[in-house]
Design an enzyme around this catalytic site. Structure first.
Site, PDB file in Angstrom:
ATOM      1  N   GLY A  25      53.597  94.373 -46.024  1.00 24.47           N
ATOM      2  CA  GLY A  25      54.354  95.052 -44.977  1.00 24.47           C
ATOM      3  C   GLY A  25      53.452  95.400 -43.809  1.00 24.47           C
TER       4      GLY A  25
ATOM      5  N   LYS B  21      48.251  98.571 -39.977  1.00 22.47           N
ATOM      6  CA  LYS B  21      48.650  98.845 -41.360  1.00 22.47           C
ATOM      7  C   LYS B  21      47.921 100.071 -41.860  1.00 22.47           C
ATOM      8  CE  LYS B  21      48.921  95.539 -44.399  1.00 22.47           C
ATOM      9  NZ  LYS B  21      50.168  96.161 -44.935  1.00 22.47           N
TER      10      LYS B  21
ATOM     11  N   GLY C 210      50.677 103.608 -45.718  1.00 25.48           N
ATOM     12  CA  GLY C 210      50.776 103.981 -47.126  1.00 25.48           C
ATOM     13  C   GLY C 210      49.430 104.250 -47.775  1.00 25.48           C
TER      14      GLY C 210
ATOM     15  N   GLU D 236      44.655  96.056 -49.278  1.00 25.47           N
ATOM     16  CA  GLU D 236      45.587  95.120 -48.634  1.00 25.47           C
ATOM     17  C   GLU D 236      44.826  94.088 -47.820  1.00 25.47           C
ATOM     18  OE1 GLU D 236      47.881  98.040 -46.519  1.00 25.47           O
ATOM     19  OE2 GLU D 236      49.646  97.642 -47.734  1.00 25.47           O
TER      20      GLU D 236
HETATM   21  O1  DER Z   1      50.510 100.972 -45.684  1.00 27.33           O
HETATM   22  C1  DER Z   1      50.784  99.807 -45.426  1.00 27.33           C
HETATM   23  O2  DER Z   1      50.016  99.011 -44.823  1.00 27.33           O
HETATM   24  C2  DER Z   1      52.141  99.317 -45.801  1.00 27.33           C
HETATM   25  O3  DER Z   1      52.196  97.914 -45.867  1.00 27.33           O
HETATM   26  C3  DER Z   1      53.052  99.797 -44.730  1.00 27.33           C
HETATM   27  O4  DER Z   1      52.521  99.509 -43.507  1.00 27.33           O
HETATM   28  C4  DER Z   1      54.435  99.202 -44.806  1.00 27.33           C
HETATM   29  O5  DER Z   1      55.241 100.237 -44.988  1.00 27.33           O
HETATM   30  P1  DER Z   1      56.799 100.126 -45.287  1.00 27.33           P
HETATM   31  O6  DER Z   1      57.073  98.701 -45.720  1.00 27.33           O
HETATM   32  O7  DER Z   1      56.983 101.116 -46.401  1.00 27.33           O
HETATM   33  O8  DER Z   1      57.449 100.483 -44.003  1.00 27.33           O
END
Ligand code: DER
Length: 224
Positions: free
Chosen positions: A84, A96, A99, A105
């Site tokens: 994401g 990013k 989260g 990631e």
């Molecule tokens: O923390 C991150 O990099 C996640 O991928 C985040 O950016 C995506 O968050 P969401 O899909 O819950 O909106």
């Protein structure tokens, strides 16, 4: 889990790109949750895949959905990562880390042949920076690291969760840094990476191949 229909549609669409036998990079966040859930159904029907999770939270979901897991002692490169993003600009550069999983990631995403980003349309921006940039820093001397980042013109805020300092899966802290709009994300990433105490930044530059966006116009698959 964020029940947003757009996130669910975008997340599920990504499984169309998963082929039997693939080794996958499993991203993190509430959009990827839907990818994992759908993938679990395909595994149930006999799809043969395995994946490296990019956070403990993703690892837990993968186990819940019976997606076979592997690690870097077994594979050093993955066929496809699905992840994401908090922001996506017109060059497919990303912010990013919302989260808190940005380091794992980036290691998973950067070591995959292809990276697909799944997102609701609200993540599309003309310039990165409205979302404060997450920067993972070592806890030791984080105050000095924060001051150095301030001297670059940002306002770093130590991330807290439920009233205490947030600690990443790697045992580090995260500074959410408001740089306002970021004119040159590649340059900013390089400048931040050179700072003593900085582990990694949430700027994902030039590694995204495809974005799957869900919004008013339905689902769009855009290739770089
Ligand atoms: O923390 C991150 O990099 C996640 O991928 C985040 O950016 C995506 O968050 P969401 O899909 O819950 O909106």
């Amino acid at each position: 889990i964020d029940g947003d229909l757009n996130k669910k549609a975008a997340g599920e669409k990504a499984v169309e790109f998963i082929k039997d036998g693939m080794v996958l990079g499993l991203g993190s966040g509430s959009t990827v949750y839907w990818t994992l859930k759908k993938l679990g159904e395909l595994v149930e029907q006999g799809l043969n895949v395995k994946g490296i999770p990019s956070s403990k939270r993703t690892e837990g979901w993968a186990k819940d959905f019976n997606i076979p897991l592997t690690d870097f002692s077994q594979v050093q490169s993955m066929d496809l990562a699905i992840d994401g993003a908090d922001e996506i600009d017109k060059d497919f550069n990303l912010t990013k880390g919302g989260g808190g999983s940005l380091v794992r990631e980036k290691i998973v995403d950067a070591n995959s042949q292809k990276l697909i980003i799944v997102a609701d349309q609200s993540k599309l921006v003309s310039q990165l920076g409205k979302f404060p940039l997450p920067v993972e820093v070592l806890p030791f001397g984080w105050e000095v690291t924060a001051r150095k980042i301030s001297e670059m013109g940002a306002t770093p805020v130590l991330r807290e969760r439920e009233g205490s300092v947030f600690v990443s899966n790697n045992g580090n802290y995260i500074l959410d840094c408001d740089f306002n709009l970021i004119a040159d994300p590649g340059l900013l990433h390089k400048e931040l990476k050179q700072l003593l105490g900085v582990v990694e930044t949430g700027l994902f530059i030039n590694i995204t191949d495809t974005i799957i966006i869900s919004g008013d116009k339905g689902i769009e698959v855009l290739h770089k």
